[in-house]
Design a protein around this motif. Structure first.
Motif, short mmCIF file in Angstrom:
data_model
loop_
_atom_site.label_atom_id
_atom_site.label_comp_id
_atom_site.label_asym_id
_atom_site.label_seq_id
_atom_site.Cartn_x
_atom_site.Cartn_y
_atom_site.Cartn_z
N ILE A 222 0.85 -1.18 0.00
CA ILE A 222 0.00 0.00 0.00
C ILE A 222 0.89 1.24 0.00
CG2 ILE A 222 -1.73 1.29 1.31
CD1 ILE A 222 -2.68 -1.43 2.42
N GLY A 223 0.65 2.15 -0.93
CA GLY A 223 1.49 3.33 -1.08
C GLY A 223 1.18 4.42 -0.07
N ASN A 224 1.96 5.50 -0.14
CA ASN A 224 1.82 6.63 0.78
C ASN A 224 0.46 7.32 0.64
OD1 ASN A 224 4.51 6.12 1.38
ND2 ASN A 224 5.27 7.75 0.04
N LEU A 225 -0.02 7.86 1.75
CA LEU A 225 -1.21 8.73 1.76
C LEU A 225 -2.44 8.03 1.20
CD1 LEU A 225 0.64 11.91 0.52
CD2 LEU A 225 -0.31 11.62 2.80
N THR A 226 -2.58 6.77 1.51
CA THR A 226 -3.73 5.98 1.06
C THR A 226 -4.66 5.72 2.23
OG1 THR A 226 -2.64 4.94 -0.81
CG2 THR A 226 -4.41 3.69 0.20
N ALA A 244 -4.65 6.56 -2.98
CA ALA A 244 -5.88 5.85 -3.30
C ALA A 244 -6.85 5.96 -2.12
CB ALA A 244 -5.60 4.39 -3.61
N HIS A 245 -8.15 6.03 -2.44
CA HIS A 245 -9.17 5.99 -1.40
C HIS A 245 -10.04 4.77 -1.65
CE1 HIS A 245 -12.29 7.01 1.45
NE2 HIS A 245 -13.17 6.77 0.50
N ILE A 246 -10.05 3.85 -0.68
CA ILE A 246 -10.78 2.60 -0.80
C ILE A 246 -12.00 2.68 0.11
CG2 ILE A 246 -10.62 0.09 -0.70
CD1 ILE A 246 -8.60 1.43 -2.61
N GLY A 247 -13.19 2.75 -0.47
CA GLY A 247 -14.42 2.90 0.30
C GLY A 247 -14.72 1.70 1.17
N PRO A 260 -2.26 5.48 -8.79
CA PRO A 260 -2.37 6.63 -7.90
C PRO A 260 -3.65 7.43 -8.11
CG PRO A 260 -0.15 6.48 -8.79
CD PRO A 260 -0.96 5.46 -9.51
N GLY A 261 -4.20 7.92 -7.01
CA GLY A 261 -5.35 8.81 -7.07
C GLY A 261 -6.67 8.13 -7.35
N SER A 262 -6.72 6.82 -7.32
CA SER A 262 -7.98 6.11 -7.59
C SER A 262 -8.93 6.25 -6.40
CB SER A 262 -7.71 4.63 -7.86
OG SER A 262 -6.86 4.47 -8.97
N VAL A 275 -6.91 -4.19 -13.19
CA VAL A 275 -6.05 -3.00 -13.19
C VAL A 275 -6.95 -1.76 -13.19
CG1 VAL A 275 -4.33 -1.66 -14.47
CG2 VAL A 275 -4.18 -4.16 -14.40
N THR A 276 -6.67 -0.83 -12.29
CA THR A 276 -7.40 0.43 -12.25
C THR A 276 -6.45 1.55 -12.62
OG1 THR A 276 -8.89 -0.36 -10.53
CG2 THR A 276 -8.74 2.00 -10.83
N GLY A 277 -6.83 2.37 -13.60
CA GLY A 277 -5.96 3.40 -14.14
C GLY A 277 -5.86 4.64 -13.25
N LEU A 278 -4.94 5.50 -13.62
CA LEU A 278 -4.61 6.70 -12.87
C LEU A 278 -5.83 7.60 -12.66
CD1 LEU A 278 -2.09 8.34 -11.82
CD2 LEU A 278 -2.13 9.50 -14.03
N GLY A 279 -6.13 7.94 -11.40
CA GLY A 279 -7.19 8.88 -11.08
C GLY A 279 -8.60 8.40 -11.36
N ALA A 280 -8.79 7.11 -11.52
CA ALA A 280 -10.11 6.57 -11.84
C ALA A 280 -11.07 6.74 -10.66
CB ALA A 280 -10.01 5.11 -12.24
N VAL A 281 -12.36 6.94 -10.97
CA VAL A 281 -13.41 6.95 -9.96
C VAL A 281 -14.30 5.74 -10.24
CG1 VAL A 281 -15.37 8.19 -9.01
CG2 VAL A 281 -13.33 9.45 -9.71
#
Length: 309
Positions: A222-226, A244-247, A260-262, A275-281
């Motif tokens: 798990i990366g930083n600031l997730t 990443a924000h995991i609900g 990043p940023g998903s 695979v989830t791409g960059l900044g995906a919602v």
């Protein structure tokens, strides 16, 4: 930190790792000494570097040995030695791990705070100003770096790495309203279970479950600031990158890659190997081995298939 190994050592290492290679150069000296590592864009003499197949100004390259791809365009009349492999970055990373001196961590810092009824395995490191609540369990050979906060009833397995600023076992954002319409925090009485080989990057947060546990299965990174919300279950070998924000109540399958940023809506199932791409919602379930991207996220594989049809 002193580094010194010969080209023959490196070639033997690649062979032991099962990595096929070809060696090229005007003068292949297997006893050539390598004394460090450097980027191909900022090379230093007597070092090991790596490249793909990009074009380079060879007049400024100073590395002694370069791991490259099989189709790389290589110079002639040079003293450099080239090792061609299928995945040069991976081979270089393995060599860097093997030959770069490792810092040794040991013991519990005097400024660390350890709660009641904690069970700490052998060869665990707990850094300065780390705080462990009550009934925390930590498996052997795990590193808890400085400034980490681990709340009550958290279990962390063996050979894990928890970087500075991480908070594990805090309450998530779970509110209800009383009869007067005033929001109140629903008590979170679950825990967190982190299995063996997990690494969590700096300033990330893993919330405890509301009733059942939040679980991160073995060898996931798990990366930083997730942020990992309450009741999430992350499968084995998942790669969740920075920011990443995991609900909540999300299920992430084994071997997933999250860029990043998903952002993930709560309650979804993210299929194995996806695979989830960059900044995906992501607001819908993701099938196994699919690739999704965009806002809202859509399947790139399905879009490609419909265009071809």
């Amino acid at each position: 930190m002193a580094i010194s190994f010969k080209l023959s050592d490196l070639l033997r290492f690649l062979q032991e790792m099962g990595i096929p290679y070809d060696v090229a150069g005007d003068a292949v000296e297997t006893d050539r000494e390598i004394t460090g590592f450097s980027s191909i864009y900022d090379t230093r003499p007597n070092t090991l570097s790596w490249m793909k197949s990009q074009s380079l100004d060879w007049s400024v390259i100073r590395a002694s040995v370069i791991i490259c791809s099989a189709n790389a365009e290589l110079p002639t009349n040079t003293n450099m030695i080239f090792i061609a492999v299928e995945h040069p970055r991976n081979a270089f990373a393995l060599a860097l791990r093997a030959y770069y001196p490792k810092r040794t961590y040991a013991g519990i810092a005097e400024t660390a705070i350890i709660g009641e009824n904690c069970v700490i395995g052998k060869h665990v490191y707990i850094g300065h100003h780390a705080v462990l609540g009550n009934n925390v369990k930590i498996g052997g050979h795990t590193l808890i770096h400085s400034g980490v906060t681990i709340h009550d009833h958290v279990t962390i397995g063996c050979h894990c790495i928890i970087h500075s600023g991480v908070v594990i076992g805090t309450e998530g954002f779970g509110y209800e309203r009383d009869p007067q319409g005033i929001a109140f925090k629903m008590p979170h009485i679950g825990g967190v279970i982190i299995e063996d080989g997990v690494e969590i990057g700096s300033n990330s947060c893993v919330a405890r479950g509301v009733l059942s546990d939040t679980i991160i299965r073995r060898n996931s990174k798990i990366g930083n600031l997730t942020h990992i919300s309450h009741n999430v279950c992350v499968g084995e070998n998942a790669m969740i990158t920075h920011l990443a924000h995991i609900g909540g109540k999300l299920i992430i399958g084994d071997d997933c890659w999250i860029a990043p940023g998903s952002v993930y809506k709560q309650g979804l199932t993210i299929g194995k190997g996806s695979v989830t791409g960059l900044g995906a919602v992501v607001i819908r379930d993701v099938p196994p081995f699919d690739t999704v991207a965009g806002v809202p996220a859509k399947s790139l594989k399905q879009q490609s298939g419909s265009k071809e049809g």
